[in-house]
Write a protein that holds these residues in place. Structure first.
Motif, PDB file in Angstrom:
ATOM      1  N   PRO A  99       0.996  -1.290  -0.081  1.00  0.00           N
ATOM      2  CA  PRO A  99      -0.127  -0.036   0.068  1.00  0.00           C
ATOM      3  C   PRO A  99       0.959   1.341   0.013  1.00  0.00           C
ATOM      4  O   PRO A  99       1.810   1.408   0.697  1.00  0.00           O
ATOM      5  N   GLU A 100       0.377   2.352  -0.730  1.00  0.00           N
ATOM      6  CA  GLU A 100       1.224   3.461  -0.875  1.00  0.00           C
ATOM      7  C   GLU A 100       1.524   4.226   0.550  1.00  0.00           C
ATOM      8  O   GLU A 100       2.719   4.486   0.496  1.00  0.00           O
ATOM      9  N   ASP A 101       0.634   4.073   1.539  1.00  0.00           N
ATOM     10  CA  ASP A 101       1.086   4.461   2.876  1.00  0.00           C
ATOM     11  C   ASP A 101       2.115   3.842   3.454  1.00  0.00           C
ATOM     12  O   ASP A 101       2.701   4.149   4.421  1.00  0.00           O
ATOM     13  N   GLN A 102       2.678   2.494   3.224  1.00  0.00           N
ATOM     14  CA  GLN A 102       3.315   1.516   3.550  1.00  0.00           C
ATOM     15  C   GLN A 102       4.839   1.621   2.638  1.00  0.00           C
ATOM     16  O   GLN A 102       5.721   0.907   3.265  1.00  0.00           O
ATOM     17  N   HIS A 104       7.018   3.910   1.850  1.00  0.00           N
ATOM     18  CA  HIS A 104       8.200   4.533   2.321  1.00  0.00           C
ATOM     19  C   HIS A 104       8.764   3.925   3.448  1.00  0.00           C
ATOM     20  O   HIS A 104      10.191   3.536   3.131  1.00  0.00           O
ATOM     21  N   LYS A 154      10.443  15.617  11.233  1.00  0.00           N
ATOM     22  CA  LYS A 154       9.520  16.209  11.532  1.00  0.00           C
ATOM     23  C   LYS A 154       9.943  17.501  12.400  1.00  0.00           C
ATOM     24  O   LYS A 154       9.334  18.545  12.425  1.00  0.00           O
ATOM     25  N   LYS A 159       9.483  17.181   4.505  1.00  0.00           N
ATOM     26  CA  LYS A 159       8.446  16.587   4.138  1.00  0.00           C
ATOM     27  C   LYS A 159       9.338  14.924   3.914  1.00  0.00           C
ATOM     28  O   LYS A 159      10.314  14.972   3.676  1.00  0.00           O
ATOM     29  N   ASP A 161       9.403  11.635   1.530  1.00  0.00           N
ATOM     30  CA  ASP A 161       9.291  11.131   0.368  1.00  0.00           C
ATOM     31  C   ASP A 161      10.209  10.111   0.060  1.00  0.00           C
ATOM     32  O   ASP A 161      11.271  10.288   0.311  1.00  0.00           O
TER      33      ASP A 161
END
Length: 162
Positions: A99-102, A104, A154, A159, A161
Protein backbone atom coordinates in the motif's frame (compact mmCIF):
# COMPACT_ATOMS: atom_id res chain seq x y z
CA UNK A 1 -17.52 -19.75 -8.97
CA UNK A 2 -18.23 -16.04 -9.54
CA UNK A 3 -18.58 -15.63 -5.77
CA UNK A 4 -15.04 -16.99 -5.23
CA UNK A 5 -13.65 -14.60 -7.85
CA UNK A 6 -15.35 -11.67 -6.11
CA UNK A 7 -13.87 -12.67 -2.76
CA UNK A 8 -10.43 -12.97 -4.34
CA UNK A 9 -10.81 -9.52 -5.90
CA UNK A 10 -11.81 -8.02 -2.54
CA UNK A 11 -8.74 -9.38 -0.72
CA UNK A 12 -5.69 -7.12 -0.86
CA UNK A 13 -2.80 -8.33 -2.99
CA UNK A 14 0.02 -9.99 -1.12
CA UNK A 15 3.13 -7.80 -1.12
CA UNK A 16 5.82 -9.01 -3.49
CA UNK A 17 9.47 -8.05 -3.52
CA UNK A 18 12.32 -9.28 -5.67
CA UNK A 19 15.91 -8.11 -5.74
CA UNK A 20 16.62 -7.35 -9.40
CA UNK A 21 20.23 -6.37 -8.85
CA UNK A 22 22.71 -4.77 -6.50
CA UNK A 23 25.86 -2.76 -7.05
CA UNK A 24 28.39 -0.35 -5.57
CA UNK A 25 27.50 3.13 -6.80
CA UNK A 26 30.48 4.81 -5.19
CA UNK A 27 33.34 3.68 -2.96
CA UNK A 28 36.49 5.13 -1.47
CA UNK A 29 38.98 3.41 0.83
CA UNK A 30 41.90 5.40 2.17
CA UNK A 31 44.58 3.54 4.10
CA UNK A 32 46.00 6.54 6.00
CA UNK A 33 48.51 4.41 7.94
CA UNK A 34 50.11 3.14 4.71
CA UNK A 35 50.17 6.64 3.20
CA UNK A 36 52.03 8.02 6.23
CA UNK A 37 54.30 4.99 6.56
CA UNK A 38 52.98 3.99 9.98
CA UNK A 39 52.32 0.60 11.49
CA UNK A 40 48.81 -0.85 11.51
CA UNK A 41 49.55 -2.46 14.93
CA UNK A 42 47.34 -0.01 16.82
CA UNK A 43 44.16 -0.38 18.85
CA UNK A 44 41.38 0.68 16.48
CA UNK A 45 38.31 2.66 17.49
CA UNK A 46 35.82 2.33 14.64
CA UNK A 47 32.97 4.78 14.04
CA UNK A 48 30.25 3.87 11.52
CA UNK A 49 27.70 6.34 10.17
CA UNK A 50 24.75 4.97 8.21
CA UNK A 51 22.45 6.84 5.83
CA UNK A 52 19.59 5.35 3.86
CA UNK A 53 17.99 6.56 0.66
CA UNK A 54 15.34 5.27 -1.72
CA UNK A 55 13.73 6.36 -4.95
CA UNK A 56 11.44 5.16 -7.71
CA UNK A 57 13.04 4.08 -10.96
CA UNK A 58 11.66 4.66 -14.46
CA UNK A 59 10.10 1.20 -14.87
CA UNK A 60 6.82 0.26 -13.19
CA UNK A 61 7.16 -1.13 -9.67
CA UNK A 62 10.94 -0.71 -9.66
CA UNK A 63 12.72 1.07 -6.84
CA UNK A 64 16.26 1.71 -5.63
CA UNK A 65 17.31 1.57 -2.01
CA UNK A 66 20.81 2.49 -0.92
CA UNK A 67 22.88 2.14 2.21
CA UNK A 68 25.61 4.73 2.54
CA UNK A 69 28.32 3.96 5.07
CA UNK A 70 31.04 6.24 6.32
CA UNK A 71 33.54 4.24 8.40
CA UNK A 72 36.42 5.91 10.21
CA UNK A 73 38.98 3.91 12.18
CA UNK A 74 41.24 5.75 14.62
CA UNK A 75 43.88 4.59 17.07
CA UNK A 76 42.38 4.67 20.59
CA UNK A 77 45.48 6.19 22.18
CA UNK A 78 46.81 8.68 19.64
CA UNK A 79 43.55 9.44 17.75
CA UNK A 80 45.54 8.86 14.54
CA UNK A 81 43.25 7.97 11.64
CA UNK A 82 44.01 4.45 10.39
CA UNK A 83 41.57 4.22 7.50
CA UNK A 84 38.46 5.82 6.06
CA UNK A 85 35.90 3.86 4.04
CA UNK A 86 32.96 5.46 2.25
CA UNK A 87 30.59 3.25 0.30
CA UNK A 88 27.20 3.69 -1.36
CA UNK A 89 25.67 0.23 -1.88
CA UNK A 90 22.46 0.03 -3.92
CA UNK A 91 19.78 -2.59 -4.42
CA UNK A 92 17.28 -2.50 -7.27
CA UNK A 93 13.92 -3.98 -6.34
CA UNK A 94 10.63 -4.99 -7.93
CA UNK A 95 7.90 -4.21 -5.42
CA UNK A 96 4.20 -4.84 -5.92
CA UNK A 97 1.19 -5.01 -3.62
CA UNK A 98 2.56 -2.68 -0.93
CA UNK A 99 0.00 0.00 0.00
CA UNK A 100 1.13 3.54 -0.84
CA UNK A 101 1.14 4.63 2.82
CA UNK A 102 3.48 1.73 3.70
CA UNK A 103 5.85 2.07 0.74
CA UNK A 104 8.20 4.63 2.33
CA UNK A 105 8.99 2.52 5.43
CA UNK A 106 9.13 -0.62 3.27
CA UNK A 107 11.80 0.96 1.02
CA UNK A 108 13.88 2.22 3.95
CA UNK A 109 13.56 -0.80 6.24
CA UNK A 110 12.88 -4.03 4.31
CA UNK A 111 14.96 -3.26 1.22
CA UNK A 112 18.14 -2.32 3.13
CA UNK A 113 17.62 -5.39 5.32
CA UNK A 114 17.71 -7.57 2.17
CA UNK A 115 20.99 -6.16 0.81
CA UNK A 116 22.82 -5.63 4.11
CA UNK A 117 24.48 -9.09 4.24
CA UNK A 118 26.07 -8.43 0.85
CA UNK A 119 27.31 -5.00 1.95
CA UNK A 120 28.74 -6.58 5.11
CA UNK A 121 30.75 -8.99 2.96
CA UNK A 122 32.06 -6.18 0.73
CA UNK A 123 33.18 -4.13 3.76
CA UNK A 124 34.92 -7.18 5.24
CA UNK A 125 36.78 -7.84 1.99
CA UNK A 126 37.78 -4.18 1.48
CA UNK A 127 39.22 -3.79 4.98
CA UNK A 128 41.05 -7.13 4.76
CA UNK A 129 42.45 -6.32 1.31
CA UNK A 130 43.46 -2.89 2.64
CA UNK A 131 45.80 -4.49 5.18
CA UNK A 132 43.56 -4.49 8.26
CA UNK A 133 41.67 -7.26 10.03
CA UNK A 134 38.38 -7.93 8.20
CA UNK A 135 35.73 -5.63 9.62
CA UNK A 136 32.51 -7.45 10.41
CA UNK A 137 29.70 -4.89 10.57
CA UNK A 138 27.27 -5.46 13.40
CA UNK A 139 23.61 -5.84 12.52
CA UNK A 140 21.87 -2.56 11.85
CA UNK A 141 18.44 -1.88 13.33
CA UNK A 142 16.80 -0.38 10.22
CA UNK A 143 13.52 0.19 12.08
CA UNK A 144 15.26 2.37 14.69
CA UNK A 145 17.17 4.22 11.95
CA UNK A 146 13.91 4.89 10.12
CA UNK A 147 12.15 6.13 13.26
CA UNK A 148 15.07 8.42 14.14
CA UNK A 149 15.08 9.89 10.63
CA UNK A 150 11.31 10.47 10.70
CA UNK A 151 11.62 12.23 14.07
CA UNK A 152 14.52 14.35 12.78
CA UNK A 153 12.61 15.35 9.64
CA UNK A 154 9.49 16.26 11.61
CA UNK A 155 11.59 18.39 13.92
CA UNK A 156 13.22 20.12 10.92
CA UNK A 157 9.86 20.52 9.15
CA UNK A 158 10.93 18.43 6.14
CA UNK A 159 8.48 16.36 4.15
CA UNK A 160 8.78 12.61 3.71
CA UNK A 161 9.11 11.14 0.28
CA UNK A 162 10.63 8.06 -1.25
Amino acid sequence: MAEEEEKAAEQPKQPQMRVLGQFIRDMSFENIVAQKGGSPDMQPDVQVQVNLDAKKRGADNQFEASIKLNVTSKDKESETVLFVLEIDYVGVFFIDGVPEDQLHPFLLIECPRMIFPFLRRVVSDITRDGGFPPMNLENIDFVALYRNEIARRKQDGQKLDA
